[in-house]
Design a protein around this motif. Structure first.
Motif, short mmCIF file in Angstrom:
data_model
loop_
_atom_site.label_atom_id
_atom_site.label_comp_id
_atom_site.label_asym_id
_atom_site.label_seq_id
_atom_site.Cartn_x
_atom_site.Cartn_y
_atom_site.Cartn_z
N UNK A 179 -1.05 26.75 -28.31
CA UNK A 179 -0.55 26.35 -27.00
C UNK A 179 0.55 27.33 -26.57
N UNK A 180 0.85 27.35 -25.29
CA UNK A 180 1.87 28.28 -24.80
C UNK A 180 3.22 28.07 -25.48
N UNK A 181 3.71 26.82 -25.64
CA UNK A 181 4.99 26.64 -26.34
C UNK A 181 4.94 27.15 -27.78
N UNK A 182 3.83 26.90 -28.48
CA UNK A 182 3.72 27.39 -29.86
C UNK A 182 3.72 28.91 -29.91
N UNK A 183 3.01 29.53 -28.98
CA UNK A 183 2.98 30.99 -28.97
C UNK A 183 4.36 31.57 -28.69
N UNK A 184 5.11 30.94 -27.80
CA UNK A 184 6.46 31.41 -27.52
C UNK A 184 7.33 31.30 -28.77
N UNK A 185 7.27 30.16 -29.46
CA UNK A 185 8.08 29.98 -30.67
C UNK A 185 7.70 31.00 -31.74
N UNK A 186 6.41 31.23 -31.92
CA UNK A 186 5.97 32.20 -32.93
C UNK A 186 6.43 33.61 -32.56
N UNK A 187 6.35 33.93 -31.27
CA UNK A 187 6.79 35.26 -30.83
C UNK A 187 8.30 35.43 -30.98
N UNK A 188 9.05 34.37 -30.74
CA UNK A 188 10.51 34.43 -30.94
C UNK A 188 10.82 34.78 -32.39
N UNK A 189 10.12 34.13 -33.32
CA UNK A 189 10.37 34.39 -34.73
C UNK A 189 9.98 35.82 -35.10
N UNK A 190 8.85 36.28 -34.59
CA UNK A 190 8.36 37.61 -34.95
C UNK A 190 9.23 38.73 -34.38
N UNK A 238 13.27 50.68 -30.57
CA UNK A 238 13.55 51.34 -29.30
C UNK A 238 12.72 50.77 -28.16
N UNK A 239 11.55 50.23 -28.50
CA UNK A 239 10.67 49.64 -27.48
C UNK A 239 9.86 48.53 -28.12
N UNK A 240 9.57 47.50 -27.32
CA UNK A 240 8.70 46.42 -27.76
C UNK A 240 7.63 46.23 -26.69
N UNK A 241 6.37 46.20 -27.12
CA UNK A 241 5.24 45.99 -26.21
C UNK A 241 4.64 44.63 -26.52
N UNK A 242 4.57 43.77 -25.52
CA UNK A 242 3.95 42.45 -25.68
C UNK A 242 2.68 42.41 -24.85
N UNK A 243 1.63 41.80 -25.42
CA UNK A 243 0.32 41.92 -24.79
C UNK A 243 -0.07 40.74 -23.92
N UNK A 244 0.85 39.80 -23.68
CA UNK A 244 0.48 38.70 -22.78
C UNK A 244 1.74 38.07 -22.20
N UNK A 245 1.53 37.12 -21.31
CA UNK A 245 2.60 36.46 -20.56
C UNK A 245 3.57 35.73 -21.48
N UNK A 246 3.04 34.93 -22.42
CA UNK A 246 3.92 34.15 -23.31
C UNK A 246 4.70 35.06 -24.25
N UNK A 247 4.02 36.06 -24.80
CA UNK A 247 4.70 36.98 -25.70
C UNK A 247 5.78 37.77 -24.99
#
Length: 350
Positions: free
Chosen positions: A55-66, A74-83
Motif C-alpha cells: 500500500x502507499x503508506x507501507x511503501x512510504x515507510x519502507x522508503x523512509x527506512x531505506x 550526492x544524488x538520490x533517484x526515486x522511481x515513483x510518487x511514493x518513493x
C-alpha cells in the motif's frame, strides 16, 4: 532490520548515487542495468535499493527506512510518487543537500491530498524539495504543477522506454474471422465510443480491458476483461489498426499501448488529445480523431481498412520512432543525461 550499506565512490566522477525503486526481494543484488549502468559507466558510484511493493503508506515507510542515510549520497533517484515523497521527507528531516530526482512520476494511485489546507501545504513543501521530476507526458507535468504547486521548470518529459516482450503467435480463437481493429487497455478508455465507430464499417473489433459490450448491427466484436500480455500483443499485431480512444483529455492513458503498437508496426487511430500527443502524431503514426465525433472514427477506420499502403507507411514510421526514441535504451540514455546534467550544474553552482 539490517544497516544500510555504505555507498561506493568512483575516482573518475566522484558522485555517489542511490537509486530507489519499487520491486520485490528477488530484485536485490542484480547487476546494474538501464540508466543505473550508464551512470556507473560514467564514473558514478551507484547503489540500488528496492522498496517492496505494498500500500502507499507501507511503501512510504519502507522508503523512509531505506533512505535514512540520504546524507551519504550526492544524488538520490526515486522511481515513483511514493518513493519520491519519502526521499524528500528524509532529505528535509536530515537537512541533506543531496540532489533529488523523481523518475516516472505518475498517479497510478491516489494522490497525497487530505482536503485540509495546512496538511496539504506540508505535502506540497515536501514535493517541492525534489530538484528534477521526470514524467512521461506533458499533461502529467501540468497536472502535478497544479496538484502540488510545483515549479514547472523542474519537470522533464521523457516518453516511456519499452522493449517488445514475447508475442503470442496463435490468437485465432480470440479474434474475428474478418479484418478487425484492436483496442487494449483500461485507463481512460472509451470502449462504447469505439464500438459506435465500428458501426457500418464492416470491420470487426477486439476490445481487451472492458466488460460486456453489445455490438451494434452486424459488427463482430470480441470483448475480454483481461488477457495475458503476450496474447494482447498477438491480437494487436494481426489487427489492421490499434485504437486508443479516450474518455477525456485530462488523464494520461495508452502510452505503453501506443509504444507496443508502434513496435509491432501497427497504424493507430487515437483521440486528438495532448495526453497522447507526446507519443503519436497525426498523419505520421496514424489518424487522430476528435472527441464526440463517431463519424470521424468511422471514416478513419474505413480509410485504413481500404488503404494497405497507408497502413504500412504509418506502421513503419511508428516503428522507426519507437526504436529510436522510446526503447529502454533510449529512455536510459535520456535519464542518465538528465542526472549527469543536474550533477554538473550542482558542481558549477548558481
Amino acid at each position: 532490520m539490517s544497516e544500510a550499506p555504505s555507498p561506493t565512490r568512483d575516482s573518475r566522477h566522484g558522485s555517489r548515487i542511490l537509486v530507489v525503486s519499487i520491486g520485490d526481494a528477488g530484485d536485490v543484488g542484480h547487476p546494474l542495468t538501464g540508466y543505473s549502468a550508464l551512470l556507473a559507466d560514467s564514473g558514478c558510484g551507484v547503489e540500488q535499493r528496492v522498496i517492496r511493493e505494498g500500500s502507499s503508506p507501507r511503501q512510504v515507510l519502507r522508503a523512509l527506512w531505506l533512505t535514512r542515510d540520504v546524507r551519504s549520497f550526492d544524488a538520490v533517484i526515486a522511481s515513483d510518487y511514493t518513493g519520491a515523497f519519502a526521499v524528500a521527507v528524509m532529505a528535509l528531516l536530515l537537512r541533506s543537500r543531496a540532489l533529488l530526482i523523481a523518475v516516472g512520476f505518475n498517479l497510478s494511485r491516489r494522490p497525497f491530498r487530505s482536503g485540509h489546507a495546512a496538511i496539504d501545504r506540508i505535502v506540497d513543501r515536501v514535493f517541492a524539495r525534489l530538484d528534477r521530476i521526470v514524467v512521461h507526458s506533458t499533461p502529467e507535468a501540468d497536472q502535478f504543477v497544479a496538484l502540488h504547486t510545483l515549479d514547472r521548470r523542474r519537470f522533464s518529459v521523457v516518453p516511456w522506454g519499452f522493449d517488445l516482450p514475447p508475442v503470442a503467435d496463435d490468437v485465432a480463437a480470440l479474434v474475428p474471422r474478418t479484418p478487425y481493429v484492436a483496442m487494449i487497455g483500461r485507463n481512460n478508455r472509451d470502449f462504447e465510443a469505439a464500438a459506435v465507430g465500428l458501426q457500418g464499417t464492416g470491420i470487426g473489433g477486439v476490445f481487451v480491458g472492458c466488460g460486456d459490450l453489445q455490438a451494434a448491427g452486424d459488427t463482430e466484436l470480441r470483448t475480454f476483461p483481461t488477457l495475458p500480455f503476450d496474447q494482447c500483443l498477438g491480437i494487436m499485431r494481426n489487427a489492421i489498426a490499434s485504437l486508443i480512444i479516450l474518455n477525456d483529455g485530462n488523464r494520461g492513458a495508452g502510452h505503453i499501448t501506443a509504444v507496443a503498437g508502434m513496435l509491432l508496426e501497427r497504424p493507430h487511430i487515437f483521440s486528438d488529445a495532448p495526453v497522447i500527443g507526446d507519443y503519436l502524431q497525426d498523419r505520421v503514426h496514424g489518424i487522430a480523431v476528435p472527441f464526440g465525433k463517431p463519424e470521424a472514427l468511422q471514416h478513419a477506420i474505413r480509410q485504413l481498412a481500404d488503404d494497405p499502403a497507408l497502413r504500412e507507411r504509418y506502421g513503419r514510421q511508428g516503428r522507426e520512432t519507437a526504436l529510436t526514441q522510446m526503447s529502454n535504451a533510449a529512455f536510459s540514455r535520456k535519464i542518465a543525461h538528465i542526472v549527469l546534467g543536474e550533477l554538473g550544474r550542482r558542481r558549477v553552482g548558481p
